[in-house]
Motif scaffolding. Structure first.
Motif, PDB file in Angstrom:
ATOM      1  N   PRO A   1      96.187  24.539  85.216  1.00 51.93           N
ATOM      2  CA  PRO A   1      95.012  25.521  85.283  1.00 51.93           C
ATOM      3  C   PRO A   1      93.923  25.356  84.171  1.00 51.93           C
ATOM      4  CG  PRO A   1      97.107  26.481  85.926  1.00 51.93           C
ATOM      5  CD  PRO A   1      97.466  25.136  85.198  1.00 51.93           C
ATOM      6  N   VAL A   2      92.859  25.882  84.441  1.00 50.80           N
ATOM      7  CA  VAL A   2      91.950  25.941  83.279  1.00 50.80           C
ATOM      8  C   VAL A   2      92.345  26.507  82.069  1.00 50.80           C
ATOM      9  CG1 VAL A   2      89.450  26.197  82.494  1.00 50.80           C
ATOM     10  CG2 VAL A   2      89.935  25.849  85.030  1.00 50.80           C
ATOM     11  N   ARG A   3      92.805  27.572  82.121  1.00 52.32           N
ATOM     12  CA  ARG A   3      93.620  28.293  80.887  1.00 52.32           C
ATOM     13  C   ARG A   3      94.865  28.747  81.182  1.00 52.32           C
ATOM     14  NH1 ARG A   3      92.602  30.424  76.063  1.00 52.32           N
ATOM     15  NH2 ARG A   3      93.399  32.531  75.518  1.00 52.32           N
ATOM     16  N   PRO A   4      95.848  27.887  81.311  1.00 55.64           N
ATOM     17  CA  PRO A   4      97.185  28.165  81.798  1.00 55.64           C
ATOM     18  C   PRO A   4      97.896  29.196  80.941  1.00 55.64           C
ATOM     19  CG  PRO A   4      97.317  26.083  80.726  1.00 55.64           C
ATOM     20  CD  PRO A   4      95.895  26.574  80.728  1.00 55.64           C
ATOM     21  N   ARG A   5      98.729  30.051  81.908  1.00 53.37           N
ATOM     22  CA  ARG A   5      99.470  31.029  81.121  1.00 53.37           C
ATOM     23  C   ARG A   5     100.801  30.385  80.690  1.00 53.37           C
ATOM     24  NH1 ARG A   5     100.300  34.995  85.468  1.00 53.37           N
ATOM     25  NH2 ARG A   5     100.071  32.941  86.686  1.00 53.37           N
ATOM     26  N   VAL A   6     101.125  30.453  79.414  1.00 51.51           N
ATOM     27  CA  VAL A   6     102.294  29.766  78.982  1.00 51.51           C
ATOM     28  C   VAL A   6     103.197  30.860  78.340  1.00 51.51           C
ATOM     29  CG1 VAL A   6     103.268  28.212  77.125  1.00 51.51           C
ATOM     30  CG2 VAL A   6     101.361  27.399  78.527  1.00 51.51           C
ATOM     31  N   GLY A   7     104.326  30.846  78.819  1.00 56.19           N
ATOM     32  CA  GLY A   7     105.351  31.901  78.144  1.00 56.19           C
ATOM     33  C   GLY A   7     106.307  30.852  77.187  1.00 56.19           C
TER      34      GLY A   7
ATOM     35  N   ALA B   1      95.191  24.285  72.282  1.00 52.69           N
ATOM     36  CA  ALA B   1      95.302  23.161  73.592  1.00 52.69           C
ATOM     37  C   ALA B   1      94.575  24.145  74.784  1.00 52.69           C
ATOM     38  CB  ALA B   1      96.529  22.771  73.937  1.00 52.69           C
ATOM     39  N   GLY B   2      94.198  25.184  74.476  1.00 63.26           N
ATOM     40  CA  GLY B   2      93.682  25.980  75.544  1.00 63.26           C
ATOM     41  C   GLY B   2      94.806  26.896  76.642  1.00 63.26           C
ATOM     42  N   CYS B   3      95.608  27.116  76.095  1.00 60.80           N
ATOM     43  CA  CYS B   3      96.724  28.152  76.659  1.00 60.80           C
ATOM     44  C   CYS B   3      96.502  29.571  76.385  1.00 60.80           C
ATOM     45  CB  CYS B   3      98.084  27.592  76.434  1.00 60.80           C
ATOM     46  SG  CYS B   3      98.514  25.914  77.025  1.00 60.80           S
ATOM     47  N   GLU B   4      96.788  30.327  77.230  1.00 59.35           N
ATOM     48  CA  GLU B   4      97.135  31.776  77.039  1.00 59.35           C
ATOM     49  C   GLU B   4      98.732  32.019  76.872  1.00 59.35           C
ATOM     50  OE1 GLU B   4      95.250  34.221  79.823  1.00 59.35           O
ATOM     51  OE2 GLU B   4      96.852  35.677  79.553  1.00 59.35           O
ATOM     52  N   VAL B   5      99.111  32.218  75.586  1.00 64.72           N
ATOM     53  CA  VAL B   5     100.379  32.456  75.273  1.00 64.72           C
ATOM     54  C   VAL B   5     100.849  33.689  75.306  1.00 64.72           C
ATOM     55  CG1 VAL B   5     102.173  31.886  73.552  1.00 64.72           C
ATOM     56  CG2 VAL B   5     100.181  30.419  73.845  1.00 64.72           C
ATOM     57  N   SER B   6     102.311  34.063  76.131  1.00 63.96           N
ATOM     58  CA  SER B   6     102.868  35.050  76.015  1.00 63.96           C
ATOM     59  C   SER B   6     104.323  34.734  75.615  1.00 63.96           C
ATOM     60  CB  SER B   6     102.858  36.096  77.339  1.00 63.96           C
ATOM     61  OG  SER B   6     103.436  35.105  78.299  1.00 63.96           O
ATOM     62  N   VAL B   7     105.099  35.996  74.906  1.00 59.49           N
ATOM     63  CA  VAL B   7     106.326  35.817  74.525  1.00 59.49           C
ATOM     64  C   VAL B   7     107.171  36.853  75.416  1.00 59.49           C
ATOM     65  CG1 VAL B   7     108.102  35.676  72.777  1.00 59.49           C
ATOM     66  CG2 VAL B   7     105.707  34.877  72.266  1.00 59.49           C
TER      67      VAL B   7
ATOM     68  N   ASP C   1     102.545  30.414  84.194  1.00 66.05           N
ATOM     69  CA  ASP C   1     102.602  29.162  84.790  1.00 66.05           C
ATOM     70  C   ASP C   1     103.435  27.972  84.339  1.00 66.05           C
ATOM     71  OD1 ASP C   1     100.172  29.950  86.215  1.00 66.05           O
ATOM     72  OD2 ASP C   1      98.861  29.763  84.590  1.00 66.05           O
ATOM     73  N   TYR C   2     103.643  28.239  82.978  1.00 65.01           N
ATOM     74  CA  TYR C   2     104.685  27.074  82.060  1.00 65.01           C
ATOM     75  C   TYR C   2     105.541  27.945  81.479  1.00 65.01           C
ATOM     76  CZ  TYR C   2     101.138  23.444  83.923  1.00 65.01           C
ATOM     77  OH  TYR C   2     100.365  22.762  84.706  1.00 65.01           O
ATOM     78  N   VAL C   3     106.765  27.193  81.116  1.00 62.42           N
ATOM     79  CA  VAL C   3     107.577  27.656  80.217  1.00 62.42           C
ATOM     80  C   VAL C   3     107.546  26.658  79.075  1.00 62.42           C
ATOM     81  CG1 VAL C   3     109.989  28.359  79.891  1.00 62.42           C
ATOM     82  CG2 VAL C   3     109.008  29.048  81.939  1.00 62.42           C
ATOM     83  N   VAL C   4     107.537  26.934  77.954  1.00 63.60           N
ATOM     84  CA  VAL C   4     107.483  25.916  76.957  1.00 63.60           C
ATOM     85  C   VAL C   4     108.259  26.305  75.934  1.00 63.60           C
ATOM     86  CG1 VAL C   4     105.947  24.665  75.060  1.00 63.60           C
ATOM     87  CG2 VAL C   4     104.918  25.230  77.601  1.00 63.60           C
ATOM     88  N   ALA C   5     109.078  25.410  75.101  1.00 65.33           N
ATOM     89  CA  ALA C   5     110.239  25.669  74.340  1.00 65.33           C
ATOM     90  C   ALA C   5     109.973  24.624  72.987  1.00 65.33           C
ATOM     91  CB  ALA C   5     111.713  25.735  74.992  1.00 65.33           C
ATOM     92  N   PRO C   6     109.778  25.029  71.872  1.00 63.60           N
ATOM     93  CA  PRO C   6     109.800  24.040  70.704  1.00 63.60           C
ATOM     94  C   PRO C   6     111.272  23.378  70.691  1.00 63.60           C
ATOM     95  CG  PRO C   6     109.772  26.219  69.877  1.00 63.60           C
ATOM     96  CD  PRO C   6     110.048  26.263  71.290  1.00 63.60           C
ATOM     97  N   SER C   7     111.869  22.948  71.614  1.00 61.53           N
ATOM     98  CA  SER C   7     113.169  22.217  71.590  1.00 61.53           C
ATOM     99  C   SER C   7     113.469  21.569  72.653  1.00 61.53           C
ATOM    100  CB  SER C   7     114.082  23.549  71.396  1.00 61.53           C
ATOM    101  OG  SER C   7     115.370  22.931  71.873  1.00 61.53           O
TER     102      SER C   7
ATOM    103  N   MET D   1      98.982  19.030  78.786  1.00 62.59           N
ATOM    104  CA  MET D   1      97.727  19.215  78.394  1.00 62.59           C
ATOM    105  C   MET D   1      96.664  18.298  77.939  1.00 62.59           C
ATOM    106  SD  MET D   1      97.965  22.517  79.117  1.00 62.59           S
ATOM    107  CE  MET D   1      96.321  23.071  78.717  1.00 62.59           C
ATOM    108  N   LYS D   2      97.279  17.245  77.803  1.00 62.45           N
ATOM    109  CA  LYS D   2      96.477  15.974  77.679  1.00 62.45           C
ATOM    110  C   LYS D   2      95.611  16.043  76.183  1.00 62.45           C
ATOM    111  CE  LYS D   2      97.215  14.461  81.743  1.00 62.45           C
ATOM    112  NZ  LYS D   2      98.644  13.676  82.072  1.00 62.45           N
ATOM    113  N   VAL D   3      96.530  16.654  75.184  1.00 60.91           N
ATOM    114  CA  VAL D   3      96.210  16.869  73.763  1.00 60.91           C
ATOM    115  C   VAL D   3      96.138  15.303  73.203  1.00 60.91           C
ATOM    116  CG1 VAL D   3      96.626  17.512  71.560  1.00 60.91           C
ATOM    117  CG2 VAL D   3      96.850  19.057  73.601  1.00 60.91           C
ATOM    118  N   GLU D   4      95.106  14.780  72.815  1.00 58.66           N
ATOM    119  CA  GLU D   4      94.906  13.443  72.052  1.00 58.66           C
ATOM    120  C   GLU D   4      95.337  13.810  70.512  1.00 58.66           C
ATOM    121  OE1 GLU D   4      94.450  10.545  73.389  1.00 58.66           O
ATOM    122  OE2 GLU D   4      94.687  11.211  75.499  1.00 58.66           O
ATOM    123  N   ARG D   5      94.805  14.627  70.138  1.00 55.71           N
ATOM    124  CA  ARG D   5      94.828  14.669  68.408  1.00 55.71           C
ATOM    125  C   ARG D   5      95.096  16.153  67.728  1.00 55.71           C
ATOM    126  NH1 ARG D   5      92.094  12.257  65.462  1.00 55.71           N
ATOM    127  NH2 ARG D   5      91.927  10.306  67.108  1.00 55.71           N
TER     128      ARG D   5
END
Lengths: 258, 473
Positions: free
Chosen positions: A4-10, A35-41, A75-81, A124-128
């Motif tokens: 999505p344009v501004r994905p909601r990331v948990g 990267a353009g995400c809306e972050v919630s915890v 929309d997505y669940v993301v973990a730094p692990s 998210m196709k982050v290049e740099r």
């Protein structure tokens, strides 16, 4: 699938980051927001991997359900692990394989769950990144991220865009650091032999900083390097990618107030 | 009798292994050379990953129809003039082989390398029956001289260095001149060869294992690098193949598909030096071969694994890649595992064959790094199967009380997010305060297993969730 344009990331911050190194969590938030995400915890404790690997399936299932409930509305669940990521992506479906309804739910949950750096690059196709770290660093591939989620090229790609960073190849970068959760304590002397081999290789690179994507491995390697009196600094890769390296390295003392 | 297990003493075994400098030196070879050779061999073959899928599928097909293929194999062995013996247990298997040797009044048996013969304790059983068993694989020969068991399934003497072997030969081969040069591996090999030649010619019975049993033709196949297996099965008057029941390959085509992944995974060779097929005894007009041909099919617990999650383990073709890539095996070597099969495959198979009450440490002594599964030629999910054993141990309350108690305590909080946040927020702030000077702890009373070997990094302070809540306010 297009995000999505501004994905909601948990953000599944992981219990180790939550408890020991919140700065990694804030670095993850910055990277995701950039990267353009809306972050919630969402309220969270643990993905259940310690119970799962100890053979306690009932507790592991309870905790998996708790995570899936808490992250139902993103929309997505993301973990730094890669370790917790692997648990949620590969093992949640396995935990509910005998229950058609929950198994479908676990598979759908797994499909929108990612490890942080691979999410940035692959989804998210982050290049740099816009960060600077004028140091020689080396990178250890944590096992679960590497072998369960195929996280290998993505962190190297983004680290390649960090201003001033020189990335030295690490011999046997894909070999375990000897952490293995409870293994490090239950079979401490075997774990010690493995992490000694790892830290030998790290020292041989001549790097100033050791990076990896999993706090468990990082605490193990940092603890061993410190015990050996090494001056090599240890950080989570997200801190460098986010340009948030103000916090002292893992296991290092804070700056004394002037 | 099945080989005695020291697996319950895994911890102590491991401690001794870690302190053994000679062993550590020898293990360096596995860590580096063997891993690199496999990577090169796999990389050279574009279809290698597809071959692994094919190998897995062949093995799964066999296991799903094992009864059918075993009977087909038996019919074809008999049709070729051979005899088939079914052994439920290790003892039965040994008794069958001893009876075959006695019928020939055999005084000595030469053996090709066979892990199932180690499993059933064949050498000791033969000795008790007054029959000398002579190992003819160089590695096996060396460890037989030393009174040891193999420490690896394809490199039985990998725990030894060249100088260990030289010392052993000088001790054992006393009739040979003391000034002989044993500085090179080649001269050691020549020495063993000279010793073994006479023994090959004297033995009445030759025993080999089997890498594959081909159902379609009643053929047994062994792959070796020394040719000793060929001599073991051709020179004596009687050839006994001892193999476990899962070794079946339906056709020669299937066996060759499996061989394409076997040597590459094991030693990084495209093929082993010798691939030897034997089908029944010598026929009229054959230039060589045994007068009698026997196959002893050993179950010894395997049929109990069929129909369980551990059936996947029976796909194993004994290449040793899992242990070659295992950091725990690299650290402690094979003997620490305490029974016949070491490394990740042993950590799954041993509890199946001798009981998880005895072998409980093995599936726990893994970091679940997954490197074994990533190289297994038949894609056995080894970490998952080790975890399955941990689940059985947990269900049977075999896990130590401290572990169970700790897990229960942790799970109590982990199931209650609000309580968890409150408790951890407090605990982390306290811990951060205690560790504020150094940023780490050199010792912690409740984490001594950790701090004995490395420092414990101190937490930064407030938990992420507590800080996030404040920030959002």
């Amino acid at each position: 699938m297009q995000p999505p344009v501004r994905p909601r990331v948990g953000l599944f911050v992981t219990c180790l980051v939550d408890l020991f190194r919140p700065s990694v969590g804030f670095a993850a938030v910055k990277l995701l927001e950039d990267a353009g995400c809306e972050v919630s915890v969402p309220s969270q404790t643990c993905c259940g991997q310690p119970a799962f690997n100890a053979g306690d399936r009932a507790a592991a299932r309870d905790l998996a359900l708790q995570v899936m409930d808490a992250f139902a509305n993103v929309d997505y669940v993301v973990a730094p692990s890669g370790s917790c990521g692997g648990m949620m992506v590969k093992h949640f479906p396995e935990l509910f394989a005998d229950d058609p309804r929950l198994s479908a739910r676990a598979r759908a949950f797994a499909a929108r769950t990612h490890e942080l750096v691979s999410f940035l690059v692959d989804v998210m196709k982050v290049e740099r990144v816009s960060a600077s770290f004028p140091r020689k660093a080396t990178y250890h591939d944590s096992c679960s991220g590497l072998r369960e989620l195929e996280v290998a090229a993505q962190p190297r790609k983004l680290l390649g865009t960090v201003t001033g960073l020189e990335l030295a190849p690490l011999k046997d970068a894909d070999v375990c650091c000897g952490f293995g959760g409870a293994f490090a304590v239950k079979y401490g002397d075997i774990s010690d032999a493995i992490v000694s081999e790892k830290t030998n290789n790290v020292e041989d690179t001549g790097a100033h900083t050791l990076l990896a994507g999993d706090l468990g491995c990082l605490m193990n390697m940092a603890g061993k390097l410190a015990r050996r009196g090494s001056s090599i600094e240890v950080r989570h890769v997200a801190e460098v990618l986010a340009g948030m390296t103000d916090a002292p390295p893992i296991g290092a003392p804070g700056k004394k107030p002037a | 009798m099945t080989l005695h297990a020291t697996s319950p003493a895994f911890r102590e075994n491991a401690r001794e292994a870690l302190a053994d400098q000679q062993l550590q030196k020898a293990l360096g070879n596995v860590r580096t050379n063997v891993v690199a050779r496999r990577a090169v061999a796999a990389g050279r073959l574009p279809e290698f990953e597809a071959l692994r899928d094919q190998a897995r599928d062949i093995r799964n097909h066999v296991l799903a129809h094992l009864d059918v293929y075993l009977e087909m194999y038996e019919r074809n062995v008999i049709a070729a003039g051979g005899h088939v013996h079914w052994a439920r247990t290790a003892d039965e298997a040994c008794r069958i082989i001893i009876d075959i040797a006695r019928a020939r009044e055999a005084r000595s048996v030469v053996k090709g390398k066979s892990m199932v013969s180690e499993e059933i304790g064949l050498n000791a059983a033969l000795e008790r029956a007054g029959v000398a068993a002579v190992e003819t694989d160089l590695g096996e020969y060396i460890i037989q001289l030393r009174g040891e068991t193999p420490s690896h399934i394809i490199m039985p003497a990998v725990h030894l260095n060249r100088e260990d072997v030289e010392a052993e030969f000088r001790r054992a081969h006393t009739h040979l001149p003391a000034e002989r040069n044993l500085d090179e591996p080649e001269s050691l090999l020549a020495e063993a060869r000279a010793e073994l030649r006479a023994k090959f010619l004297a033995a009445e019975v030759g025993v080999t294992g089997a890498n594959f049993l081909v159902a379609q033709t009643g053929t047994s196949i062994i792959v070796t690098n020394e040719g000793n297996g060929d001599l073991s099965q051709i020179l004596p008057k009687v050839h006994v193949v001892v193999a476990s029941i899962e070794k079946i390959a339906p056709t020669l085509e299937d066996a060759s598909a499996l061989m394409r992944v076997l040597a590459r995974s094991a030693t990084g060779q495209d093929m082993s030096v010798y691939t030897t097929l034997s089908t029944g005894p010598r026929r009229a007009g054959d230039p060589d071969g045994p007068e009698e041909y026997h196959v002893v099919l050993v179950d010894n617990g395997r049929s109990n694994m069929l129909g369980t999650s551990f059936q996947d383990m029976l796909r194993c073709i004994r290449c040793g890649a899992c242990m070659n890539h295992c950091p725990v095996y690299h650290a402690v070597g094979g003997h620490a595992y305490g029974w016949v099969y070491p490394g990740p495959m042993g950590a799954v198979l041993t509890p199946s064959l001798i009981g998880v009450d005895k072998a409980g440490h093995l599936p726990n002594a893994s970091t679940f790094c997954g490197r074994c599964e990533s190289v297994c030629p038949v894609r056995i999910p080894l970490p998952k199967l080790m975890r399955n054993w941990r689940e059985r141990e947990f269900e049977r309350h075999l896990a130590p009380a401290v572990t169970r108690g700790g897990l229960r305590f942790w799970a109590f909080f982990a199931r209650r997010p609000a309580l968890y946040r409150a408790a951890t927020s407090l605990a982390m702030r306290a811990l951060a305060f205690l560790g504020r000077d150094k940023g780490r702890f050199a010792s912690l009373p409740f984490a001594s297993g950790w701090t004995q070997h490395r420092d414990m990094p101190a937490p930064q302070g407030s938990t992420f969730q507590a800080q996030w809540k404040k920030r959002k306010r």
